[in-house]
Design an enzyme around this catalytic site. Structure first.
Site, PDB file in Angstrom:
ATOM      1  N   HIS A  62      60.768 -30.765 -20.306  1.00  0.00           N
ATOM      2  CA  HIS A  62      60.951 -31.471 -19.032  1.00  0.00           C
ATOM      3  C   HIS A  62      62.405 -31.384 -18.605  1.00  0.00           C
ATOM      4  O   HIS A  62      63.245 -30.871 -19.350  1.00  0.00           O
ATOM      5  CB  HIS A  62      60.440 -32.918 -19.108  1.00  0.00           C
ATOM      6  CG  HIS A  62      61.193 -33.821 -20.035  1.00  0.00           C
ATOM      7  ND1 HIS A  62      61.254 -33.630 -21.399  1.00  0.00           N
ATOM      8  CD2 HIS A  62      61.936 -34.937 -19.805  1.00  0.00           C
ATOM      9  CE1 HIS A  62      61.974 -34.585 -21.956  1.00  0.00           C
ATOM     10  NE2 HIS A  62      62.407 -35.392 -21.005  1.00  0.00           N
ATOM     11  N   HIS A  64      64.952 -33.533 -17.993  1.00  0.00           N
ATOM     12  CA  HIS A  64      66.057 -34.443 -18.319  1.00  0.00           C
ATOM     13  C   HIS A  64      67.225 -33.709 -18.976  1.00  0.00           C
ATOM     14  O   HIS A  64      67.027 -32.788 -19.759  1.00  0.00           O
ATOM     15  CB  HIS A  64      65.572 -35.584 -19.223  1.00  0.00           C
ATOM     16  CG  HIS A  64      64.790 -36.627 -18.478  1.00  0.00           C
ATOM     17  ND1 HIS A  64      63.886 -37.456 -19.085  1.00  0.00           N
ATOM     18  CD2 HIS A  64      64.791 -36.957 -17.168  1.00  0.00           C
ATOM     19  CE1 HIS A  64      63.353 -38.270 -18.179  1.00  0.00           C
ATOM     20  NE2 HIS A  64      63.872 -37.969 -17.009  1.00  0.00           N
ATOM     21  N   ASP A  66      69.217 -34.319 -21.352  1.00  0.00           N
ATOM     22  CA  ASP A  66      69.322 -34.226 -22.819  1.00  0.00           C
ATOM     23  C   ASP A  66      68.288 -33.244 -23.396  1.00  0.00           C
ATOM     24  O   ASP A  66      68.076 -33.181 -24.612  1.00  0.00           O
ATOM     25  CB  ASP A  66      69.210 -35.613 -23.476  1.00  0.00           C
ATOM     26  CG  ASP A  66      67.870 -36.281 -23.237  1.00  0.00           C
ATOM     27  OD1 ASP A  66      67.377 -36.251 -22.095  1.00  0.00           O
ATOM     28  OD2 ASP A  66      67.312 -36.836 -24.202  1.00  0.00           O
ATOM     29  N   HIS A  67      67.650 -32.468 -22.510  1.00  0.00           N
ATOM     30  CA  HIS A  67      66.723 -31.410 -22.934  1.00  0.00           C
ATOM     31  C   HIS A  67      67.074 -30.062 -22.311  1.00  0.00           C
ATOM     32  O   HIS A  67      66.539 -29.042 -22.723  1.00  0.00           O
ATOM     33  CB  HIS A  67      65.284 -31.793 -22.567  1.00  0.00           C
ATOM     34  CG  HIS A  67      64.866 -33.084 -23.207  1.00  0.00           C
ATOM     35  ND1 HIS A  67      63.994 -33.145 -24.267  1.00  0.00           N
ATOM     36  CD2 HIS A  67      65.246 -34.366 -22.966  1.00  0.00           C
ATOM     37  CE1 HIS A  67      63.854 -34.412 -24.643  1.00  0.00           C
ATOM     38  NE2 HIS A  67      64.601 -35.167 -23.864  1.00  0.00           N
ATOM     39  N   HIS A 120      56.018 -39.437 -18.812  1.00  0.00           N
ATOM     40  CA  HIS A 120      57.472 -39.650 -18.943  1.00  0.00           C
ATOM     41  C   HIS A 120      58.165 -39.082 -17.704  1.00  0.00           C
ATOM     42  O   HIS A 120      58.973 -39.750 -17.070  1.00  0.00           O
ATOM     43  CB  HIS A 120      57.949 -38.972 -20.220  1.00  0.00           C
ATOM     44  CG  HIS A 120      59.417 -39.056 -20.462  1.00  0.00           C
ATOM     45  ND1 HIS A 120      60.063 -40.235 -20.720  1.00  0.00           N
ATOM     46  CD2 HIS A 120      60.380 -38.098 -20.487  1.00  0.00           C
ATOM     47  CE1 HIS A 120      61.362 -40.002 -20.901  1.00  0.00           C
ATOM     48  NE2 HIS A 120      61.578 -38.710 -20.754  1.00  0.00           N
ATOM     49  N   ASP A 137      59.487 -35.663 -24.907  1.00  0.00           N
ATOM     50  CA  ASP A 137      59.547 -37.125 -24.866  1.00  0.00           C
ATOM     51  C   ASP A 137      58.188 -37.734 -24.516  1.00  0.00           C
ATOM     52  O   ASP A 137      58.120 -38.800 -23.894  1.00  0.00           O
ATOM     53  CB  ASP A 137      60.581 -37.596 -23.829  1.00  0.00           C
ATOM     54  CG  ASP A 137      62.012 -37.311 -24.259  1.00  0.00           C
ATOM     55  OD1 ASP A 137      62.209 -36.823 -25.383  1.00  0.00           O
ATOM     56  OD2 ASP A 137      62.925 -37.587 -23.456  1.00  0.00           O
ATOM     57  N   HIS A 175      63.269 -36.672 -30.210  1.00  0.00           N
ATOM     58  CA  HIS A 175      64.200 -37.746 -30.590  1.00  0.00           C
ATOM     59  C   HIS A 175      63.835 -38.350 -31.942  1.00  0.00           C
ATOM     60  O   HIS A 175      62.654 -38.417 -32.299  1.00  0.00           O
ATOM     61  CB  HIS A 175      64.193 -38.876 -29.546  1.00  0.00           C
ATOM     62  CG  HIS A 175      64.796 -38.505 -28.232  1.00  0.00           C
ATOM     63  ND1 HIS A 175      66.140 -38.576 -27.982  1.00  0.00           N
ATOM     64  CD2 HIS A 175      64.220 -38.042 -27.097  1.00  0.00           C
ATOM     65  CE1 HIS A 175      66.375 -38.184 -26.735  1.00  0.00           C
ATOM     66  NE2 HIS A 175      65.228 -37.848 -26.168  1.00  0.00           N
TER      67      HIS A 175
END
Ligand code: ZN
Ligand code: FE
Length: 262
Positions: A62, A64, A66-67, A120, A137, A175
């Site tokens: 996805h 975001h 942090d990905h 998410h 996530d 995570h």
């Protein structure tokens, strides 16, 4: 870096940032080396050096940061191909290959399936590489992602879809949230002995500096409160204890709501 052997490929796990995992999928039969959700580029470059192999692909679950923050830098270094959801092309930096459930990527030496798992984010997808699930996530060890762009109903459908995969499938989420998730799990599933055993085992792993991930889908089905509504007895007891309708989707939504305030 920890490494896990599968038939035909190895999964390498890199702990990055505060609690993210980047995975490298290394094919045994082709030159393919894939980074799943590169939160940053430096640790991926380092790992590639260690493996003496260039990165050939990036899989994004996805959009975001942090990905995806490593996407453009890694593409610049390696000229790798970036794979992401066809329905989310505007938000995946540098996307080259647009995929969906009916149009999975063709990767030499690996069998890759794509699952649409909105909840998410609206464009969230999961990658299934044989018996390895990369779910970003959506599903976590003992938990699930927050509902930023989707409804509880959508997330429940997505998790139910993941739960149709074989119980032996290894779950590689993005995570390390497991211990905090299991503390919440115990608050809504207090009589679950398998859960109590998992908490002891996972606490010991963390104390020794090891990841709790991957887990297996069997373990998640037995202990993850967001998959437990698949179990009739759990639903029956939960509905009675919390005064909600005895219906899996309703119970899931109630548990998700409780977790947000835990
Ligand atoms: Zn996210
Ligand atoms: Fe994340």
């Amino acid at each position: 870096m920890w490494s896990y052997q599968h038939t035909g490929f190895t999964v390498h796990q890199l702990p990055v940032l505060r609690d993210n995992y980047i995975y490298l999928i290394e094919s045994h039969t082709s030159k393919v080396l894939i980074a799943v959700d590169p939160a940053e580029a430096v640790s991926v470059r380092q790992a590639c050096k260690q493996l003496s192999k260039p990165l050939t692909h990036i899989f994004n679950t996805h959009h975001h940061w942090d990905h995806t923050d490593g996407n453009l830098s890694l593409k610049k270094t390696f000229g790798c191909q970036i794979v992401g959801a066809a329905c989310d092309t505007e938000r995946i930096p540098g996307i080259d290959i647009r995929v969906s459930e009916i149009a999975p990527p063709t990767i030499p030496g690996l069998h890759v399936a794509v699952l649409a798992v909105p909840g998410h984010t609206s464009g969230h997808i999961a990658y299934v590489v044989d018996d390895a699930l990369f779910c970003g996530d959506t599903l976590f060890g003992g938990g699930c992602g927050r509902l930023f762009e989707g409804t509880a109903g959508q997330m429940w459908q997505s998790l139910s879809k993941i739960a149709t995969l074989d119980g032996h499938v290894k779950m590689y989420c993005a995570h390390e949230y497991t211990l905090a998730n299991l503390a919440f799990a115990a608050s809504v599933d207090a009589d679950n002995r398998v859960l109590a055993e998992r908490i002891v085992a996972d606490k010991a792993l963390r104390q020794q500096g090891f990841p709790t991930i991957p887990s297996t889908l069997d373990s998640e089905k037995n202990t993850n409160p967001f998959l437990r509504p698949l179990n009739r007895e759990f639903c029956h007891n939960y509905a009675a204890a919390h005064g909600v309708q005895n219906e899996a989707g309703v119970i899931f939504a109630d548990i998700r709501r409780r977790k947000d305030h835990f």
